[in-house]
Design a protein around this motif. Structure first.
Motif, short mmCIF file in Angstrom:
data_model
loop_
_atom_site.label_atom_id
_atom_site.label_comp_id
_atom_site.label_asym_id
_atom_site.label_seq_id
_atom_site.Cartn_x
_atom_site.Cartn_y
_atom_site.Cartn_z
N GLU A 183 0.83 -1.21 0.00
CA GLU A 183 0.00 0.00 0.00
C GLU A 183 0.87 1.26 0.00
O GLU A 183 0.56 2.23 -0.69
CB GLU A 183 -0.94 -0.01 1.21
CG GLU A 183 -2.06 -1.02 1.08
CD GLU A 183 -2.90 -1.12 2.35
OE1 GLU A 183 -2.47 -0.65 3.42
OE2 GLU A 183 -4.01 -1.68 2.25
N ILE A 184 1.95 1.24 0.76
CA ILE A 184 2.86 2.38 0.79
C ILE A 184 3.51 2.57 -0.58
O ILE A 184 3.59 3.70 -1.09
CB ILE A 184 3.93 2.19 1.90
CG1 ILE A 184 3.27 2.30 3.27
CG2 ILE A 184 5.06 3.20 1.75
CD1 ILE A 184 4.17 1.88 4.43
N ARG A 185 3.95 1.48 -1.17
CA ARG A 185 4.57 1.56 -2.49
C ARG A 185 3.59 2.09 -3.53
O ARG A 185 3.94 2.92 -4.37
CB ARG A 185 5.09 0.20 -2.92
CG ARG A 185 6.27 -0.26 -2.08
CD ARG A 185 6.59 -1.69 -2.37
NE ARG A 185 7.79 -1.75 -3.18
CZ ARG A 185 8.27 -2.87 -3.68
NH1 ARG A 185 7.65 -4.01 -3.49
NH2 ARG A 185 9.38 -2.86 -4.37
N LEU A 186 2.35 1.62 -3.46
CA LEU A 186 1.32 2.08 -4.39
C LEU A 186 1.09 3.58 -4.23
O LEU A 186 0.98 4.32 -5.21
CB LEU A 186 0.02 1.30 -4.18
CG LEU A 186 -1.16 1.74 -5.04
CD1 LEU A 186 -0.86 1.54 -6.52
CD2 LEU A 186 -2.41 0.98 -4.65
N THR A 187 1.03 4.04 -2.99
CA THR A 187 0.82 5.45 -2.73
C THR A 187 1.96 6.28 -3.31
O THR A 187 1.73 7.32 -3.95
CB THR A 187 0.70 5.71 -1.21
OG1 THR A 187 -0.40 4.93 -0.71
CG2 THR A 187 0.47 7.16 -0.92
N HIS A 188 3.20 5.83 -3.13
CA HIS A 188 4.35 6.54 -3.69
C HIS A 188 4.30 6.54 -5.22
O HIS A 188 4.61 7.54 -5.86
CB HIS A 188 5.66 5.93 -3.21
CG HIS A 188 5.98 6.25 -1.78
ND1 HIS A 188 6.23 7.52 -1.32
CD2 HIS A 188 6.08 5.45 -0.69
CE1 HIS A 188 6.48 7.50 -0.04
NE2 HIS A 188 6.39 6.25 0.38
N GLN A 189 3.93 5.41 -5.79
CA GLN A 189 3.86 5.32 -7.25
C GLN A 189 2.77 6.24 -7.80
O GLN A 189 2.96 6.88 -8.83
CB GLN A 189 3.62 3.88 -7.68
CG GLN A 189 4.85 3.02 -7.52
CD GLN A 189 4.59 1.57 -7.91
OE1 GLN A 189 3.47 1.15 -8.16
NE2 GLN A 189 5.67 0.79 -7.97
N GLU A 190 1.64 6.31 -7.13
CA GLU A 190 0.57 7.20 -7.57
C GLU A 190 1.02 8.66 -7.50
O GLU A 190 0.72 9.45 -8.40
CB GLU A 190 -0.69 6.99 -6.73
CG GLU A 190 -1.41 5.69 -7.04
CD GLU A 190 -2.59 5.43 -6.12
OE1 GLU A 190 -2.65 6.03 -5.02
OE2 GLU A 190 -3.46 4.63 -6.51
N ALA A 191 1.74 9.02 -6.43
CA ALA A 191 2.24 10.40 -6.31
C ALA A 191 3.24 10.70 -7.42
O ALA A 191 3.19 11.78 -8.04
CB ALA A 191 2.87 10.60 -4.94
#
Length: 75
Positions: free
Chosen positions: A17-25
């Motif tokens: 979830e953290i990685r996904l959030t960073h990728q979305e940003a």
């Protein structure tokens, strides 16, 4: 499932979830840069077109066409 497996699964899920959030940003930042670049390209394209028109207008010869020329008096 054991308590240890649940903890590991929760940890992995949180990491994803953290990685996904960073990728979305990052994706949003890249999109913003692309939009800015496209606006710049559009503006520069308009400026180039305007400069071409100015150059062509200045390049027009100040000489009349042969049909418009008056004959010299010795003819």
């Amino acid at each position: 499932m054991t308590q240890e497996n649940i903890g590991t699964t929760d940890s992995r899920l949180m990491d994803l979830e953290i990685r996904l959030t960073h990728q979305e940003a990052t994706l949003q930042e890249l999109n913003d840069v692309i939009v800015q670049h496209q606006k710049l390209i559009d503006r520069l394209s308009l400026e180039i077109a305007a400069l071409k028109e100015q150059l062509l207008a200045q390049a027009q010869p100040n000489i009349a066409s042969p049909a418009e020329e008056t004959r010299p008096p010795h003819y």
